[in-house]
Structure formats: structure tokens, C-alpha cells
Design a protein around this motif. Structure first.
Motif, PDB file in Angstrom:
ATOM      1  N   ASP A   1       1.065  -0.964  -0.346  1.00 17.95           N
ATOM      2  CA  ASP A   1      -0.152   0.123  -0.184  1.00 17.95           C
ATOM      3  C   ASP A   1       0.151   0.856   0.082  1.00 17.95           C
TER       4      ASP A   1
ATOM      5  N   ASP B   1      -1.099   1.250   5.292  1.00 17.75           N
ATOM      6  CA  ASP B   1      -1.863   1.748   5.880  1.00 17.75           C
ATOM      7  C   ASP B   1      -2.668   0.185   6.263  1.00 17.75           C
TER       8      ASP B   1
ATOM      9  N   ALA C   1     -10.805   3.043   2.806  1.00 15.23           N
ATOM     10  CA  ALA C   1     -11.708   2.528   2.202  1.00 15.23           C
ATOM     11  C   ALA C   1     -11.593   0.601   2.146  1.00 15.23           C
ATOM     12  N   SER C   2     -10.534  -0.355   2.201  1.00 15.64           N
ATOM     13  CA  SER C   2     -10.938  -1.220   2.637  1.00 15.64           C
ATOM     14  C   SER C   2     -12.481  -1.898   4.068  1.00 15.64           C
TER      15      SER C   2
ATOM     16  N   ARG D   1      -7.484   5.871  -3.142  1.00 14.81           N
ATOM     17  CA  ARG D   1      -5.614   6.626  -2.945  1.00 14.81           C
ATOM     18  C   ARG D   1      -4.628   6.672  -3.761  1.00 14.81           C
TER      19      ARG D   1
ATOM     20  N   ASP E   1      -2.159  -5.297  -6.737  1.00 17.37           N
ATOM     21  CA  ASP E   1      -3.029  -4.086  -5.933  1.00 17.37           C
ATOM     22  C   ASP E   1      -2.859  -4.700  -4.261  1.00 17.37           C
TER      23      ASP E   1
HETATM   24  P1  ADP Z   1      -7.472   3.491   2.124  1.00 16.34           P
HETATM   25  O1  ADP Z   1      -6.911   3.692   0.640  1.00 16.34           O
HETATM   26  O2  ADP Z   1      -8.527   4.037   1.981  1.00 16.34           O
HETATM   27  O3  ADP Z   1      -5.757   3.402   2.861  1.00 16.34           O
HETATM   28  P2  ADP Z   1      -7.210   0.221   2.691  1.00 16.34           P
HETATM   29  O4  ADP Z   1      -5.722   1.441   2.154  1.00 16.34           O
HETATM   30  O5  ADP Z   1      -7.285  -0.099   3.899  1.00 16.34           O
HETATM   31  O6  ADP Z   1      -7.656   2.011   2.637  1.00 16.34           O
HETATM   32  O7  ADP Z   1      -7.465  -0.359   1.852  1.00 16.34           O
HETATM   33  C1  ADP Z   1      -6.822   0.276   0.406  1.00 16.34           C
HETATM   34  C2  ADP Z   1      -7.704  -0.837  -1.261  1.00 16.34           C
HETATM   35  O8  ADP Z   1      -8.631  -0.919  -0.567  1.00 16.34           O
HETATM   36  C3  ADP Z   1      -7.168  -0.450  -2.550  1.00 16.34           C
HETATM   37  O9  ADP Z   1      -5.620  -1.506  -2.554  1.00 16.34           O
HETATM   38  C4  ADP Z   1      -8.351  -1.484  -2.802  1.00 16.34           C
HETATM   39  O10 ADP Z   1      -8.587  -2.540  -3.268  1.00 16.34           O
HETATM   40  C5  ADP Z   1      -9.016  -0.895  -1.867  1.00 16.34           C
HETATM   41  N1  ADP Z   1      -9.944  -0.003  -3.228  1.00 16.34           N
HETATM   42  C6  ADP Z   1      -9.809   1.212  -2.572  1.00 16.34           C
HETATM   43  N2  ADP Z   1     -10.853   2.139  -3.232  1.00 16.34           N
HETATM   44  C7  ADP Z   1     -11.386   1.066  -3.807  1.00 16.34           C
HETATM   45  C8  ADP Z   1     -13.146   1.256  -4.717  1.00 16.34           C
HETATM   46  N3  ADP Z   1     -13.649   2.058  -4.721  1.00 16.34           N
HETATM   47  N4  ADP Z   1     -13.600   0.538  -4.727  1.00 16.34           N
HETATM   48  C9  ADP Z   1     -13.067  -1.297  -4.815  1.00 16.34           C
HETATM   49  N5  ADP Z   1     -12.038  -1.283  -3.254  1.00 16.34           N
HETATM   50  C10 ADP Z   1     -11.225  -0.268  -2.857  1.00 16.34           C
END
Ligand code: ADP
Ligand code: MG
Length: 570
Positions: free
Chosen positions: A389, A396, A440-441, A539, A552
Motif C-alpha cells: 500500500d 496502512d 476504504a478497505s 488513493r 493491488d
Molecule cells: P485506504 O485506501 O483508505 O488507505 P486501504 O489502504 O486499507 O484503504 O485499502 C486500499 C485498498 O482498498 C486498495 O488496494 C483497493 O483494493 C481497495 N479500494 C480502494 N478504493 C476502492 C473502491 N472504490 N472500490 C473497491 N476497492 C477499493
């Protein structure tokens, strides 16, 4: 270190220029420093403070109505000269006499002392006093030798309110001296500060250590201790200050937690919470708290705690409104809420309203087991997922998934014990996942678990078709909430193939285990294939180019999870 400067020699002058330009409604420049840009009451005692620069907001940040009248600004960590003090004092005079109040350092004592003589010769009524709040710098028996540090703000604030209320010069001096006697500060440093233009800090603190009893001019601490937790530091500071109290201290304090320059507000708040708990346990009432930067030492790492042992007079003057570029006390615009109003500080409790039927309870037990496994595999891979990430996101994902899966597993285990069916179990697990993971996750996993639960219900007789339906609901909810399409480089890229292969396998009459295994294999290769994609969501979209060549994170964690569940069937 200081990254932005022109000629280091001009640094102290240029910073005052910038400060005045940014705060022209509060301050005007005068030779030697700054004075108020606002009209003060005629006949009011003028309080002049100052010292070397490098301590912002000390001292020019405190010039304004209800606070000091003028600040003399010296060179970096070097006292201003007597002629500069005299210039600022004359410009700040309101006809009520002049009180020179500064921190107890030899250079300042000499220059302010000479200025006092010069001003007297000019015909002004002048008094002089020093702040001596630093308990580490001399024993209580030699309190007059102590250095002045962050407590200076409190001493000046209280004395300034007294001056504003119309007290005479000697009366204001008395209030200032009393407040000083009742103000004690103790601090620790984690790293030294670097003079603008220098490559190296004035001193260094070894990793894992802290320097106790710091000074604010790059003086190293008096001794070193192992750096413990925030609460250990809070204990050290509070214990020391409770040993070193003024006469007739009473039970009420103002507590100021001061960052030395590179302490984060977040760590200051964590520490302040521990300080407040410790004061409460010691039976001390905190009438007010301040957390922030009040007296810095360039970019020094560390913090100090100041306790002002208030009596009625000090407390009254402390709360009088004041306004300055860096410190304000205001009268609240609205009334405080009724003290009987107490908000819930915990998440809503999990409940099992109705027990699940046998089939659903059995499924719930399997789900809880799977969540336990998920928790373990995610925590084992936390660093790997965080690193992935960090390539184009914020690093995170591992931490968020670890928090989420742990909370979800705990919730599911508890709910299963209470007799919950699959829907209630997944609803609780999903709620806890998103509450604890964030990001997001976290939101997507939370919603997806809840959607899968809704598909399974609490009292249906579950068969393979039901699970296929639940898996589809899981993926659909991620698509609906996140809006991502296949190829956008998100978790969807690993989830859609999983759901499709599972459904196909079921329609080909394969059993649960085989269907799951085939789906997990498809998901793993789909997650691998995300490496060549360009992210279009989340992000990572902004730094898309960097992400090419790396899987990813969300797709990777999903495939890891489904593969781990496969291993449970062996
Ligand atoms: P953040 O992006 O809020 O820091 P995380 O790092 O925990 O959250 O998670 C990132 C992951 O979330 C990405 O690698 C992707 O797989 C997933 N993700 C982000 N936005 C979306 C979305 N709109 N739809 C589906 N999966 C998403
Ligand atoms: Mg992230």
C-alpha cells in the motif's frame, strides 16, 4: 533542521519581518522587536518580555490585547541588547509604568537590567522580574537560580490580565511574582535542535533514551533515562512536579503540555490524557489545560509539563479573555451544555435479538472459525500488505486489515456463543470490521460481510446455492459502495473472478470445498495480474504510475484470505 532559509545571518530578522506581515492587525515593528498594533488603555502598566529567537510563540507571539505589550527579539538563542529593550519598552509605554518580565538567563538578566537603568534615566517608572519555573535547573532552596521555560506564558498571561484590570505597577509585579512562585515546569527531550544553517544538532539523544530536565537553548538534559511509553513520561513529569510544589499549593492547577518544536500534537494529546488521569488520581483538580507549542527550541524533540498552582486571583486572571497571534482566551460564544448530558463513548453493543436456526448457527460457527484464520493470516502479512500500500497509497492497508479482522473475529466468536445465526454474526463482524479498520478497505469489507449475512439470513436452511448467493452479494455490495469496475486495480479484480468461478463450479455440481478451492485459485491469479494494471480508484489513483509492477493491496489481501480458508478444508 531548518530547510528554508536565505542567508543564515539574516534569519532572525527575516522571521520577525514575516511574523509582522502575517500579523499586522496585532503587531507593529519597532527597533528591537514588536509592540501592539492596537489601542491600549491609557495609564495601563506595560509588560515587556523577550529573549532570543528560536522559541516561537515565545515571545512575539504573545503581543496583543490582554497579553503582553511588547516583545524584544534577539538573535537565535541570544538575548536582545539593552538598547533594543529600551526601544521596545518606550514604544509600548502607556503611561502606567513598565514591567520588564523575561526568562531567567544570564544574558537576558544583564541586558534587561541595563535597559531598566536606561529607562529610569529616561524618566520611566520601571520594575523588572524573571520567570524561574524550570524545576530541573536548581533545587527549590535556590529557586531564584532556576531557568525560565514554558511556564513563562502562564506567568505573563496572569500578570497581563492584572495589568489590563488597572492594577498599579507594584501590584502587577506582585501578581507576576506570586504566579511565578506557583508555576513549575519539567521537561524531557528526545532530540537536539539544529541552528539554522548548521548541519548538525547542538546535542543528540541516543536512540531509545530521553534527556531529562532539558533547557530551551539546546542545552542537553541533566541526565538520560530510557524512553518509556507516553504514560511513563507522563508519570515522570507529574511525579517530579508533585514533589516540587510551592508553599500552600492548594489542590487546583492549570496544566500546560508544551511541545519543544518537533513533538506532534497527536503525541502531546496522548501524553496529556495520561497526565490528566495521573493528576486526577492524585486528587488534583485541573481547572484548565493547554496542549500545544508555547515555548519551543527550534526543532527540538521533546515536551515539558507546566503546573500553575492557582489561587482564586490567579485563576480569575487566567480566564480573562486575551488575544494575540499565538495565544487566545475567549469568552465562549455559547453556553456550555448541561453537565447532566453524557454521550455514549462506546460503539453500540452487539446483540442477538433472536437465535438462529440450527443450519444458520452451524454456518455462523464456521464463519467465526474462518474469521479467526483470516485474523491470523492478515496479521502475519501485515507488513507485506502495508508495504504494498505504501508503493502508491498511504501504507496502512496491513494495519487496517489487521485491526478490522481482529475485531470481526472477536465479535463473531461472541455472537456464535450467544446463539446467533449467520446473518447476525456477519452483521456484527462487519460492523466491528469497519469501525476498527477505517479506510476504504474497512468500509468495503464491513459492508460486504453485512451483505453476505443478509443473503444467508438467520433462519434459512442453507445449501450450496445460498453460499453462492452470499458470495455474490458480498462482491455486489463492494461494487455498489465503491463504484469500481473490473480492471480499475482494486479488490474487485480478485473478488469478481472468485464469485464467478464459485458460482460456475456449483452449477457444475461441485461441492463447497472444490468450488471454493477453484475460486481461490482464480482469485490468486487475478490478484497477481493486478500488478500490470494502472489504478483508477482509491488513493493509489493519484500516484498511478508508481503502482505499475506491484499488486493491488486490497486484491492481494482478498486472495490471501480466500486461499487461507481453502487451507482449512485440508
Ligand atoms: P485506504 O485506501 O483508505 O488507505 P486501504 O489502504 O486499507 O484503504 O485499502 C486500499 C485498498 O482498498 C486498495 O488496494 C483497493 O483494493 C481497495 N479500494 C480502494 N478504493 C476502492 C473502491 N472504490 N472500490 C473497491 N476497492 C477499493
Ligand atoms: Mg491505504
Amino acid at each position: 533542521m531548518t530547510h528554508l532559509l536565505n542567508n543564515p545571518v539574516d534569519f532572525p530578522v527575516e522571521l520577525v519581518d514575516g511574523f509582522v506581515k502575517a500579523n499586522s492587525k496585532y503587531v507593529k515593528k519597532v527597533y528591537g522587536g514588536v509592540v501592539r498594533a492596537t489601542k491600549s488603555k491609557p495609564g495601563k502598566v506595560a509588560i515587556i518580555t523577550g529573549g532570543g529567537t528560536g522559541h516561537y510563540p515565545g515571545f512575539m507571539g504573545w503581543v496583543g490585547p490582554g497579553l503582553v505589550d511588547g516583545a524584544v527579539t534577539g538573535n537565535i538563542f541570544a538575548s536582545p541588547s539593552a538598547s533594543q529593550v529600551r526601544s521596545v519598552a518606550k514604544a509600548a509605554d502607556h503611561g502606567g509604568g513598565i514591567l520588564l518580565a523575561f526568562l531567567n538567563y544570564a544574558g537576558d538578566v544583564l541586558h534587561f537590567g541595563m535597559a531598566e537603568e536606561l529607562l529610569k534615566a529616561d524618566g520611566f517608572d520601571v520594575r523588572r522580574s524573571v520567570v524561574t519555573d524550570d524545576v530541573a535547573s536548581a533545587p527549590e532552596s535556590e529557586i531564584y537560580k532556576r531557568r525560565g521555560i514554558a511556564g513563562g506564558l502562564a506567568v505573563l498571561k496572569v500578570a497581563s490580565a492584572a495589568a489590563e484590570s488597572g492594577l498599579s505597577l507594584d501590584e502587577v509585579l506582585k501578581v507576576l511574582n506570586k504566579t511565578n512562585e506557583r508555576t513549575r515546569t519539567f521537561g524531557v527531550a528526545f532530540s537536539g535542535c539544529t541552528l539554522p544553517g548548521s548541519a548538525n544538532p547542538l546535542f543528540e539523544v541516543p536512540a531509545g533514551k530521553m534527556a531529562v530536565g532539558l533547557g530551551v537553548h539546546g542545552e542537553p538534559g541533566i541526565y538520560e533515562l530510557d524512553l518509556g511509553t507516553a504514560d511513563d513520561v507522563a508519570k515522570l513529569l507529574v511525579d517530579k512536579l508533585l514533589e516540587d510544589v510551592p508553599q500552600n499549593p492548594g489542590k487546583k492547577v492549570i496544566a500546560l503540555l508544551n511541545g519543544l518544536g518537533s513533538a506532534k500534537y497527536e503525541e502531546l494529546f496522548v501524553t496529556f490524557s495520561c497526565v490528566a488521569n495521573r493528576l486526577k488520581n492524585a486528587g488534583i483538580q485541573m481547572v484548565d489545560g493547554e496542549v500545544g507549542e508555547f515555548m519551543t527550541s527550534l526543532d527540538m524533540g521533546g515536551l515539558s509539563l507546566t503546573l500553575v498552582w492557582v489561587d482564586d486571583e490567579i485563576e480569575k486572571y487566567w480566564f480573562v479573555p486575551c488575544d494575540s497571534p499565538a495565544f487566545r482566551k475567549t469568552k465562549m460564544i455559547d453556553e456550555p451544555l448541561d453537565s447532566s448530558i453524557v454521550f455514549n463513548t462506546e460503539p453500540e453493543a452487539l446483540k442477538v435479538n433472536k437465535k438462529g436456526n440450527e443450519s444458520s448457527r452451524n454456518a455462523a460457527a464456521q464463519i467465526a472459525k474462518a474469521l479467526e484464520k483470516i485474523k491470523d493470516i492478515i496479521s502475519e502479512n501485515e507488513t507485506m500488505l502495508g508495504d504494498l500500500d505504501a508503493v502508491a497509497g498511504d501504507g496502512d492497508h496491513g494495519a487496517g486489515m489487521t485491526r478490522g479482522s481482529k475485531a470481526a473475529a472477536e465479535a463473531a466468536n461472541w455472537l456464535v456463543k450467544e446463539g446467533a445465526g449467520a446473518q447476525t454474526t456477519l452483521a456484527g463482524a462487519g460492523a466491528r470490521w469497519s469501525e476498527n479498520a477505517g479506510g476504504a478497505s474497512g468500509a468495503l469489507w464491513g459492508a460486504a460481510l453485512i451483505a453476505a449475512g443478509n443473503a444467508l439470513g438467520d433462519d434459512k436452511d442453507l445449501d450450496l446455492k445460498s453460499f453462492s448467493h452470499a458470495i455474490n452479494s458480498f462482491v455486489k455490495s463492494v461494487q455498489q459502495l465503491g463504484g469500481a469496475n473490473i480492471g480499475d486495480k482494486t479488490m474487485i479484480d480478485a473478488q469478481v473472478p472468485f464469485a464467478e468461478v464459485f458460482e460456475n463450479s456449483v452449477s457444475q455440481n461441485l461441492g463447497f470445498v472444490d468450488a471454493w478451492n477453484r475460486a481461490a485459485i482464480a482469485s490468486t491469479s487475478a490478484a497477481k495480474a493486478t500488478a500490470s494494471l494502472t489504478p483508477k480508484m482509491g488513493r493509489a489513483r493519484v500516484l498511478a504510475e508508481k503502482s505499475i509492477g506491484h499488486q493491488d493491496p486490497g486484491a492481494t489481501s482478498f486472495s490471501l484470505i480466500v486461499s487461507t480458508i481453502s487451507s482449512m478444508f485440508k
